[in-house]
Design a protein around this motif. Structure first.
Motif, PDB file in Angstrom:
ATOM      1  N   GLY A 320       6.762 -61.603 -14.756  1.00 39.89           N
ATOM      2  CA  GLY A 320       5.971 -61.808 -13.547  1.00 39.89           C
ATOM      3  C   GLY A 320       4.851 -60.805 -13.371  1.00 39.89           C
ATOM      4  O   GLY A 320       4.191 -60.787 -12.326  1.00 39.89           O
ATOM      5  N   HIS A 321       4.618 -59.955 -14.398  1.00 42.76           N
ATOM      6  CA  HIS A 321       3.588 -58.922 -14.297  1.00 42.76           C
ATOM      7  C   HIS A 321       2.567 -59.073 -15.427  1.00 42.76           C
ATOM      8  O   HIS A 321       2.873 -59.588 -16.510  1.00 42.76           O
ATOM      9  N   TRP A 322       1.340 -58.574 -15.164  1.00 46.33           N
ATOM     10  CA  TRP A 322       0.321 -58.441 -16.204  1.00 46.33           C
ATOM     11  C   TRP A 322       0.385 -56.990 -16.681  1.00 46.33           C
ATOM     12  O   TRP A 322      -0.156 -56.098 -16.045  1.00 46.33           O
ATOM     13  N   ASN A 323       1.053 -56.745 -17.777  1.00 52.53           N
ATOM     14  CA  ASN A 323       1.374 -55.376 -18.180  1.00 52.53           C
ATOM     15  C   ASN A 323       0.467 -54.908 -19.318  1.00 52.53           C
ATOM     16  O   ASN A 323       0.483 -55.484 -20.413  1.00 52.53           O
ATOM     17  N   VAL A 324      -0.295 -53.850 -19.065  1.00 51.35           N
ATOM     18  CA  VAL A 324      -1.255 -53.368 -20.059  1.00 51.35           C
ATOM     19  C   VAL A 324      -0.556 -52.741 -21.254  1.00 51.35           C
ATOM     20  O   VAL A 324      -1.042 -52.832 -22.390  1.00 51.35           O
ATOM     21  N   PHE A 325       0.588 -52.092 -21.057  1.00 60.61           N
ATOM     22  CA  PHE A 325       1.326 -51.499 -22.176  1.00 60.61           C
ATOM     23  C   PHE A 325       1.731 -52.590 -23.173  1.00 60.61           C
ATOM     24  O   PHE A 325       1.570 -52.438 -24.392  1.00 60.61           O
ATOM     25  N   ASP A 326       2.282 -53.670 -22.652  1.00 61.20           N
ATOM     26  CA  ASP A 326       2.723 -54.759 -23.526  1.00 61.20           C
ATOM     27  C   ASP A 326       1.557 -55.424 -24.243  1.00 61.20           C
ATOM     28  O   ASP A 326       1.651 -55.778 -25.423  1.00 61.20           O
ATOM     29  N   VAL A 327       0.450 -55.608 -23.549  1.00 60.13           N
ATOM     30  CA  VAL A 327      -0.716 -56.245 -24.166  1.00 60.13           C
ATOM     31  C   VAL A 327      -1.270 -55.398 -25.305  1.00 60.13           C
ATOM     32  O   VAL A 327      -1.638 -55.919 -26.364  1.00 60.13           O
ATOM     33  N   CYS A 328      -1.321 -54.089 -25.101  1.00 61.19           N
ATOM     34  CA  CYS A 328      -1.817 -53.205 -26.167  1.00 61.19           C
ATOM     35  C   CYS A 328      -0.908 -53.257 -27.390  1.00 61.19           C
ATOM     36  O   CYS A 328      -1.389 -53.296 -28.532  1.00 61.19           O
ATOM     37  N   ASN A 329       0.398 -53.283 -27.164  1.00 62.84           N
ATOM     38  CA  ASN A 329       1.313 -53.390 -28.300  1.00 62.84           C
ATOM     39  C   ASN A 329       1.189 -54.749 -28.986  1.00 62.84           C
ATOM     40  O   ASN A 329       1.269 -54.848 -30.214  1.00 62.84           O
ATOM     41  N   GLY A 330       0.987 -55.811 -28.204  1.00 62.09           N
ATOM     42  CA  GLY A 330       0.770 -57.119 -28.805  1.00 62.09           C
ATOM     43  C   GLY A 330      -0.485 -57.149 -29.658  1.00 62.09           C
ATOM     44  O   GLY A 330      -0.494 -57.716 -30.759  1.00 62.09           O
ATOM     45  N   LEU A 331      -1.547 -56.541 -29.159  1.00 66.81           N
ATOM     46  CA  LEU A 331      -2.799 -56.434 -29.920  1.00 66.81           C
ATOM     47  C   LEU A 331      -2.560 -55.777 -31.270  1.00 66.81           C
ATOM     48  O   LEU A 331      -2.977 -56.282 -32.323  1.00 66.81           O
ATOM     49  N   LEU A 332      -1.864 -54.639 -31.249  1.00 68.74           N
ATOM     50  CA  LEU A 332      -1.607 -53.904 -32.488  1.00 68.74           C
ATOM     51  C   LEU A 332      -0.664 -54.674 -33.412  1.00 68.74           C
ATOM     52  O   LEU A 332      -0.786 -54.588 -34.639  1.00 68.74           O
ATOM     53  N   GLY A 333       0.256 -55.430 -32.834  1.00 71.40           N
ATOM     54  CA  GLY A 333       1.130 -56.266 -33.656  1.00 71.40           C
ATOM     55  C   GLY A 333       0.354 -57.326 -34.422  1.00 71.40           C
ATOM     56  O   GLY A 333       0.652 -57.619 -35.583  1.00 71.40           O
ATOM     57  N   GLY A 334      -0.668 -57.894 -33.784  1.00 66.49           N
ATOM     58  CA  GLY A 334      -1.520 -58.844 -34.479  1.00 66.49           C
ATOM     59  C   GLY A 334      -2.280 -58.203 -35.621  1.00 66.49           C
ATOM     60  O   GLY A 334      -2.415 -58.786 -36.707  1.00 66.49           O
ATOM     61  N   PHE A 335      -2.767 -56.993 -35.406  1.00 69.28           N
ATOM     62  CA  PHE A 335      -3.475 -56.271 -36.468  1.00 69.28           C
ATOM     63  C   PHE A 335      -2.539 -55.962 -37.636  1.00 69.28           C
ATOM     64  O   PHE A 335      -2.915 -56.099 -38.806  1.00 69.28           O
ATOM     65  N   ALA A 336      -1.323 -55.505 -37.317  1.00 70.63           N
ATOM     66  CA  ALA A 336      -0.373 -55.178 -38.383  1.00 70.63           C
ATOM     67  C   ALA A 336      -0.040 -56.415 -39.217  1.00 70.63           C
ATOM     68  O   ALA A 336       0.141 -56.323 -40.435  1.00 70.63           O
ATOM     69  N   ALA A 337       0.031 -57.569 -38.571  1.00 72.32           N
ATOM     70  CA  ALA A 337       0.405 -58.797 -39.281  1.00 72.32           C
ATOM     71  C   ALA A 337      -0.714 -59.299 -40.187  1.00 72.32           C
ATOM     72  O   ALA A 337      -0.469 -59.740 -41.309  1.00 72.32           O
ATOM     73  N   ILE A 338      -1.953 -59.242 -39.731  1.00 71.22           N
ATOM     74  CA  ILE A 338      -3.064 -59.793 -40.515  1.00 71.22           C
ATOM     75  C   ILE A 338      -3.437 -58.891 -41.684  1.00 71.22           C
ATOM     76  O   ILE A 338      -4.158 -59.311 -42.610  1.00 71.22           O
TER      77      ILE A 338
END
Length: 505
Positions: A320-338
């Motif tokens: 139920g929240h827009w969480n900046v910590f989670d979004v930043c980790n998601g961003l980096l997860g995409g970079f690690a995968a590609i």
């Protein structure tokens, strides 16, 4: 013949003089000498441009250390800020010495066997026809990135001596052996093996910039460190319910994430090593490595963006929240995968890569809570989990044209399963995941277990509750005024109570 300048009048004078036969020979020698000089100059210019490109890529990858430092600092509590910042500095410093003495030789010291290199210790015989100093610097920046990943997993409860030991061992031995397997021309799993050597499943492993070699190695090492240490005090209550120990600065987390984003443009496109290389007709503006470098930057960007947005809405639905910590980790997860497939996939496939990476990270975090696993930066889940997905993704979506450009000289090489290339590349990549998990578990797991048995791994409960900055590093990382004065808490001032240093070893 007297030295001539390269010009039309000089050549005309030779061709129109009286002795036509002698002057024709002289003209031919003149033309050949100028063409030879031009060719040599062209080689020098190409080498200089490629070396400059590699050096600037190395500088960008090294700048990721600043990103790691900011991300780590923001993700821990304020009382442990100075400790985590110091460990990031030492990852680079200790890693530099040990990679110079041993790591580069174990990784790229060839000719050697398929398991480990055996030349170039302390850069002996460097520069050589195959390697120059710029290549060492670039590979060192990758090695310390792997060590930086691990430091995040064990943050806030680890003895300082343990950081020094694991960082030296990881950059000097564990990581170099893996990079030799998959990146050295002598490596048993490398896609760029010498033409005389056979490839694993006829394809080798296409881990272009290191989803497996760098991110899985750092993530799995961090997994064992955090698992053997156990969770931080207060992370789970007496009934096993998780309690969030949030980092103290979203500002530092966002700053670190953007710094890492910037550095990834050296990490992925820079792994081409050279840029002045033509793939097609001479003079074509688009059929060259310069275009492939740009495509790798685009796929990197799209994967990160896709993962960030997927995480944003996925976590919103969950919490139920827009969480900046989670979004930043998601961003980096995409970079690690590609990172594995950035050079061999189309941009549209990169969006799929980032989308799946976000759900892999969310799923790994759910499993971590379920099994009471505590990683302050989600480093094992992010780099280990998303890195493994990236290895599989490259085996599914690698395009034949791009594979042959990035790894020339092997016509008919297998490519992505979903791109009509069969399953042999996927088989090779499954082997890579298994051997990395086994190797890092056997080495780093044993090391962390040994450190715990020798009481060198975890700090005392008293020190953990007080904070490492005060108990181990001489005081708080922040300078502040203990009195509220005219800027009290009522108007939003950032007020902290001071604590006395209890310096301990």
């Amino acid at each position: 013949m007297a030295r001539q300048t390269c010009s039309a009048p000089a050549l005309a004078a030779l061709l129109t003089a009286g002795d036509r036969t002698g002057n024709a020979t002289a003209a031919a020698e003149y033309i050949c000498s100028k063409l030879e000089a031009a060719a040599l100059t062209s080689v020098d210019i190409t080498t200089a441009v490629d070396t400059t490109y590699l050096l600037f890529s190395a500088y960008m990858v090294f700048a990721m250390q600043l990103g790691f430092a900011m991300l780590c600092a923001g993700s821990v509590r304020a009382k442990n800020t100075m400790n985590i910042m110091l460990t990031n500095v030492l990852d680079a410093a200790a890693g530099g010495l040990f990679y110079y003495l041993f790591g580069f030789a174990f990784a790229f010291g060839c000719p050697s066997n398929g398991f480990i290199g055996r030349y170039f210790f302390a850069l002996k015989s460097i520069p050589s026809p195959g390697f120059d100093y710029s290549y060492f610097l670039f590979q060192w920046a990758f090695a310390i990135a792997a060590a930086g990943i691990t430091s995040g997993s064990i943050a806030e409860r680890t003895q300082f001596v343990a950081y020094l030991i694991y960082s030296s061992f990881l950059t000097g031995f564990v990581y170099p052996v893996v990079s030799h397997w998959f990146w050295s021309p002598d490596g048993w799993g490398a896609a760029n093996r010498d033409p005389s050597a056979s490839l694993l499943f006829g394809s080798g492993v296409i881990d272009f910039a290191g989803s497996g070699v760098v991110h899985m190695v750092g993530g799995i090492a961090g997994f064992w460190g955090a698992l053997i240490e156990g969770p931080r005090i207060g992370r789970f209550d007496h009934n096993g319910r998780p309690f969030a120990l949030r980092g103290h600065s979203a500002t530092l987390v966002v700053l670190g994430s953007f710094m890492l984003w910037f550095g990834w443009y050296g990490f992925n496109p820079g792994s081409f090593i050279t840029i002045v290389k033509s793939y097609g007709p001479i003079g074509s503006p688009i059929h060259g490595q310069w275009s492939a470098v740009g495509r790798a930057a685009v796929t990197t960007t799209l994967a990160g963006c896709s993962a960030a947005l997927t995480t944003l809405f996925g976590k919103r639905l969950q919490t139920g929240h827009w969480n900046v910590f989670d979004v930043c980790n998601g961003l980096l997860g995409g970079f690690a995968a590609i990172t594995a497939g950035c050079a061999v996939v189309d941009p549209w496939a990169a969006i799929i890569c980032g989308f799946v990476a976000a759900w892999v990270l969310i799923g790994c975090n759910k499993l971590a809570e379920r099994f009471h696993y505590d990683d302050p930066l989600e480093a094992a889940q992010l780099h280990g989990g998303c890195g493994a997905w990236g290895v599989l993704f490259a085996a599914l979506f690698a395009k034949e044209e791009f594979v042959n450009e990035a790894y020339p000289g092997r016509p008919g090489r297998p490519h992505g399963l979903l791109m009509g290339g069969g399953g042999r590349l996927l088989a090779a990549h499954v082997i890579q995941i298994l051997v990395i998990c086994g190797w890092v578990s056997a080495t780093m797991g044993t090391l962390f277990y040994g450190l715990r048995k020798m009481d060198l791994l975890r700090i005392s409960a008293e020190d953990e509750l007080a904070g490492l900055d005060v108990t181990r590093h001489g005081g708080s990382a922040y300078v502040y005024d203990e009195s509220s004065g005219g800027n009290g808490g009522d108007d939003g001032g950032f007020i902290m109570k001071g604590s006395k240093s209890t310096n301990r070893v």
